[in-house]
Design an enzyme around this catalytic site. Sequence first.
Site, short mmCIF file in Angstrom:
data_model
loop_
_atom_site.label_atom_id
_atom_site.label_comp_id
_atom_site.label_asym_id
_atom_site.label_seq_id
_atom_site.Cartn_x
_atom_site.Cartn_y
_atom_site.Cartn_z
N HIS A 188 0.15 2.65 4.46
CA HIS A 188 -0.73 2.49 3.31
C HIS A 188 -1.01 3.82 2.63
CE1 HIS A 188 -3.80 0.47 0.92
NE2 HIS A 188 -4.61 1.46 1.17
N HIS A 202 -5.60 -5.43 -2.01
CA HIS A 202 -6.54 -5.57 -0.90
C HIS A 202 -6.22 -6.88 -0.19
CE1 HIS A 202 -10.67 -3.91 0.43
NE2 HIS A 202 -9.75 -2.98 0.54
#
Length: 726
Positions: free
Chosen positions: A69, A115
Amino acid sequence: MTGSYPTIGRRTSKSGYLDSPACTRLSRSATHQLYSMLSAQDLALLQKTLGRDLTDVEVACFENLWSEHCSYRSTKPLLKTLPTEGDEVLLGPGDDAAIVRFSDTCALAIGMESHNHPSYVDPYEGAATGVGGIVRDILSMGARPIALMDPLYFGPLDTEKNRYLFEQVVAGVADYGNCIGVPVVRGELVFDHSYSGNPLVNVVCVGIVDPDRYITARVKQPGNHLVLLGSSTGRDGLGGASFASRDLAGDTEAASRPSVQVGDPYTEKLLIDAILEMAETGKLLSCRDLGAAGLAGASSEMASTFGAVIYADQVHLRETGMVPREIMLAESQERMMVEVAPEDVALVGRIAEKYDLGWSDVGEVISEPRYIVKFHGEVVADLPIDLLVGGAPLCSWEKEPYSAETPFSRPEAAVKDLALAVLSHPDVARKDWVYEQYDRDVQLRTVSVQNDAAVLRLEDKALVFSCGCNPRHIYLKPFEGTANAVIENASNLACLGADPLCLVNCLNFASPEHPEVNWQLEQCVLGLGDAARRMTIPVVGGNVSLYNESDEFGTQIKPTPSLGMVGRGDVRQWTAPAKGDLLALIGTTEPDFGGSVLDAVTGCGGHAPAVADPAIVAVVRDLVREGRVTSATDLSLGGLLAALVKVAPQADVTLTGDPLEELFSETYGRFLVAVRDEAALAGVEHRIIGRVGGDALTLRLKGETVVITPEELEAALSSTTRRMRF
């Protein structure tokens, strides 16, 4: 890293850690721990480079900042192939958001973020904090957030879990955006089995800033102080970056819930006002949102060009008994870090207190390239900053092409039944239940949100928004499908006479350890870059979200390179054609049924569309600008049938080709336009197919006439709304 690609050309250590062997994936059992172990190779590399064992704080920092990420370990070389420069690009990838010139006195800050995993574990908070995070990315540039877009992807609504995820995600986006006063002006909804167990929540935010006064996230000078502003730090969101970098296979909601942040939009609104007031003083030298990897991520990335000392015991806390690892890695929301000169610390503190916000003087920029964390005088981390930030070894996975297209099998159902089934599909049907939850008029800039693009008034021009992609097409042809997503978004802007300024993306994929997924990823990025170069649209930022799959549902998501595009044009509101207008089809139709909505409802298979000719986009844009057409829409989901229903639900249409191809093909690069007189289309290749008016949608097809009444249309188009009555 909170939403932009990593900066190219960062320093490398003499130890050569960037050339280390490809990484090994964390074991499944290890990933389910709150703090996952580093891979054996990573840990051995770090111990060799440092010449010692790591502290628990250092391990936690590397677990998060070396995660997929934050570090883009599987995608960094691919991302470097994208075209990122343009005449209007003032600041490209590498910061919290990009800066693109809109006029001599106004620039846009734009970013896109995902998200996904948090929104499966806690859909309301996951979606809400996704909005909050991308808004702070824009705010960190000194820009005022003015608009949001939300491409969302879910499993079918025939299961209770998917309906729950859908309802809660939409509520989270709506509540947070409405509370902070930033309108959600555009979105996309896609429903497919592959998203069961792993929905995708992608968010775009755009803000405005003086082109000569935007702020960046890199510190400017040793001796300056680092000040933490906003909410108190708690234990929520611990391990969020590493959590976002793994799949949810075998996971339970309870096990992952500590990794999900909790948002407070009212504090966010105060933070927006406070940061903008601070920016007006000219005293903010750099600024960064605390997103992935929390304080450790924000402070180390800010200071990566120099170094930093962080005093963890000075952080204002929400909970007692927090240890340094928790303080540094917690992802509590509504927090920002700013760099100021020592003499200006009190000034930013007074402004924070004016808005009832907490603040702490937590660190200092140093000239030595080290990242040091102290806690009550004890050094709990001391690392080469370029090893921590940008030093993660790249991952190299195998690639394996596949062919997923199947021969076309003609559905046996009647054309009218097929038409109603296509219009009832939730990708095509009306989305009023969702859009009505968003306050799209707050800030008073919104001109139009109808059809496929939104229009906001900015100065004396229009800022036009479009977003999304077609995952079913992209699964069948990753390169072509992604290229067509660029062309389709530009087509949406063209229907309102706007030129694209830039695009951002969220590259959502399953695990790149699957060779076919890694091939999808490569082909999608190459297709994105190819179309962006052909259309001279710079790709100014984005996000990569991998490991989107679920054992619970046995799913891997379809490749979903979701796009957000903004353009500039004259202020105009999209209008429907008037009774008596002629309807014309521009562009060539091919039998492209693979991945279509018809395929989704019948399983008919077939070829997915080839890459469209982007030149047609400029042709239609000029028609709109010159006022030669009264209305225009591009053909995409649901083909010509869906476009007719959207533009002229009562019309008389004659189609001479194969009925299924004419109505349901999803060939790109086609437009349905309305004109008063055919002479308006002189010089443009087109086909007149009908006229607006009548009591129903009458389709005169080869061999039969199909009449769809307003009542039948309403029943089909409202089917999604009916399914959402919980």
